[in-house]
Design an enzyme around this catalytic site. Sequence first.
Site, PDB file in Angstrom:
ATOM      1  N   TRP A   1      71.067 -14.125   7.430  1.00 54.03           N
ATOM      2  CA  TRP A   1      70.318 -13.638   8.597  1.00 54.03           C
ATOM      3  C   TRP A   1      71.093 -12.612   9.424  1.00 54.03           C
ATOM      4  CZ3 TRP A   1      66.745 -17.267  11.762  1.00 54.03           C
ATOM      5  CH2 TRP A   1      65.778 -17.789  10.898  1.00 54.03           C
TER       6      TRP A   1
ATOM      7  N   TYR B   1      67.114 -25.093  24.712  1.00 52.21           N
ATOM      8  CA  TYR B   1      68.168 -26.069  24.395  1.00 52.21           C
ATOM      9  C   TYR B   1      69.353 -25.904  25.374  1.00 52.21           C
ATOM     10  CZ  TYR B   1      72.285 -27.815  21.816  1.00 52.21           C
ATOM     11  OH  TYR B   1      73.454 -28.457  21.453  1.00 52.21           O
TER      12      TYR B   1
ATOM     13  N   ASN C   1      80.565 -23.826  18.852  1.00 50.58           N
ATOM     14  CA  ASN C   1      79.985 -24.321  17.595  1.00 50.58           C
ATOM     15  C   ASN C   1      81.016 -25.158  16.845  1.00 50.58           C
ATOM     16  OD1 ASN C   1      78.504 -22.019  18.482  1.00 50.58           O
ATOM     17  ND2 ASN C   1      77.593 -21.853  16.466  1.00 50.58           N
ATOM     18  N   LEU C   2      80.595 -26.312  16.394  1.00 51.02           N
ATOM     19  CA  LEU C   2      81.506 -27.204  15.673  1.00 51.02           C
ATOM     20  C   LEU C   2      81.291 -27.055  14.168  1.00 51.02           C
ATOM     21  CD1 LEU C   2      80.885 -30.445  17.774  1.00 51.02           C
ATOM     22  CD2 LEU C   2      82.544 -28.622  18.212  1.00 51.02           C
TER      23      LEU C   2
ATOM     24  N   GLY D   1      74.746 -41.147  20.212  1.00 50.92           N
ATOM     25  CA  GLY D   1      74.921 -40.183  19.111  1.00 50.92           C
ATOM     26  C   GLY D   1      76.102 -40.531  18.234  1.00 50.92           C
TER      27      GLY D   1
ATOM     28  N   GLY E   1      76.128 -39.425  14.522  1.00 54.58           N
ATOM     29  CA  GLY E   1      75.898 -38.020  14.203  1.00 54.58           C
ATOM     30  C   GLY E   1      77.164 -37.367  13.663  1.00 54.58           C
TER      31      GLY E   1
ATOM     32  N   GLY F   1      79.632 -37.657  16.394  1.00 48.27           N
ATOM     33  CA  GLY F   1      79.796 -39.056  16.785  1.00 48.27           C
ATOM     34  C   GLY F   1      80.644 -39.871  15.819  1.00 48.27           C
TER      35      GLY F   1
END
Length: 314
Positions: A204, A138, A167-168, A12, A15, A18
């Site tokens: 949302w 997931y 969460n990044l 990765g 990404g 990465g």
Amino acid sequence: MDIKDKKILVTGGHGFLGKPLLKRLWLEEPLDIIAPRSSEYDLTKENDVKKLLEKNKPDIVIHAAGRVGGIEYNRKNPATAYYENVMMGTLMVHYSHIYKVEKFVGIGSVCAYPKIVPIPTKEECLWDGYPEETNGPYGVAKKMMGVQIEAYRKQYKFDGVYLLQVNLYGPNDHFNDKDSHVIGAMIYKFYNANKNNDKKVVLWGDGSPTREFLYVDDATRAIVLATKNLETSEPINIGSGEEISIKQLAEIISKEIGYEGEIVWDRTKPNGQPRRLFDSTKAEKLMGFKAQTKFKDGIKKTIEWYNKKCDENE
Ligand SMILES: NC(=O)c1ccc[n+]([C@@H]2O[C@H](COP(=O)([O-])OP(=O)(O)OC[C@H]3O[C@@H](n4cnc5c(N)ncnc54)[C@H](OP(=O)(O)O)[C@@H]3O)[C@@H](O)[C@H]2O)c1
């Protein structure tokens, strides 16, 4: 462990996480870093994983590849999210053991945690229930890697460690309204609304859930510290310590972008997990990690990066 002069395989490596990870790892002066693309080695395929390890014989493996997306992606692709992540994790740990990798660093996710957990959440809660439904397949797939690492340490003395990251966010994140995480999606929406002079942005849920966000440079620092200093397979939380509601997030991002229209909350869409905030004290104690980037600074840098990228593309 001294990583100078070691051969490091990063999956990765191209990404969002990465890319800056490779940059940080080069500063440690390793012998070499191998970062193959999925087009060269599909890590869901046993033969590809075997070939990758056999050919390169790395000393260290950092497994940062994953099939990743936000709520919308996970809701529409639960089978892919489960199958690809569980296959990649299973094969990468197994063949790293077979090819005598000295250190394996597995990247897990906050989505592995049960839907309802005490806040701040300690690692001990990991098995107290099923994850929030939209992220379940997931999250569970990523959790299996932690189980496997622990089992391999017990049976084979495999030196694997397992990090659970919140969460990044940061430059090079995915910015769209289809498979982005919440920050990428919001920046995309507010930026476009501003550009098109729209008077309304629909988001949302009801804005009430809270999240903890970690700036990507802090995440890469944590991974390097874990590679060097962590000597246990127990799951380790990696967070920033700042809890922010989605509503506050929308206010911060819209202000930073300069959007002045209305924000409408679509309550027919899921909220996701109600609250998220890690207790990350173990990471500080066992590997010397503490996040350094305050959210207001990290988000400013992220939006500046995004504005510049959009300007360049115009
Ligand atoms: N982003 C977050 O908020 C977050 C939070 C917690 C944990 N994590 C974890 O951090 C890791 C990196 O996430 P990210 O946000 O950087 O995701 P990303 O930007 O989507 O990057 C994922 C990487 O995985 C590689 N990959 C996907 N499927 C593959 C396959 N079948 N074979 C080989 N490589 C494959 C991709 O390679 P190619 O580009 O070559 O196709 C890509 O470079 C993941 O393990 C994720 O679970 C992320």
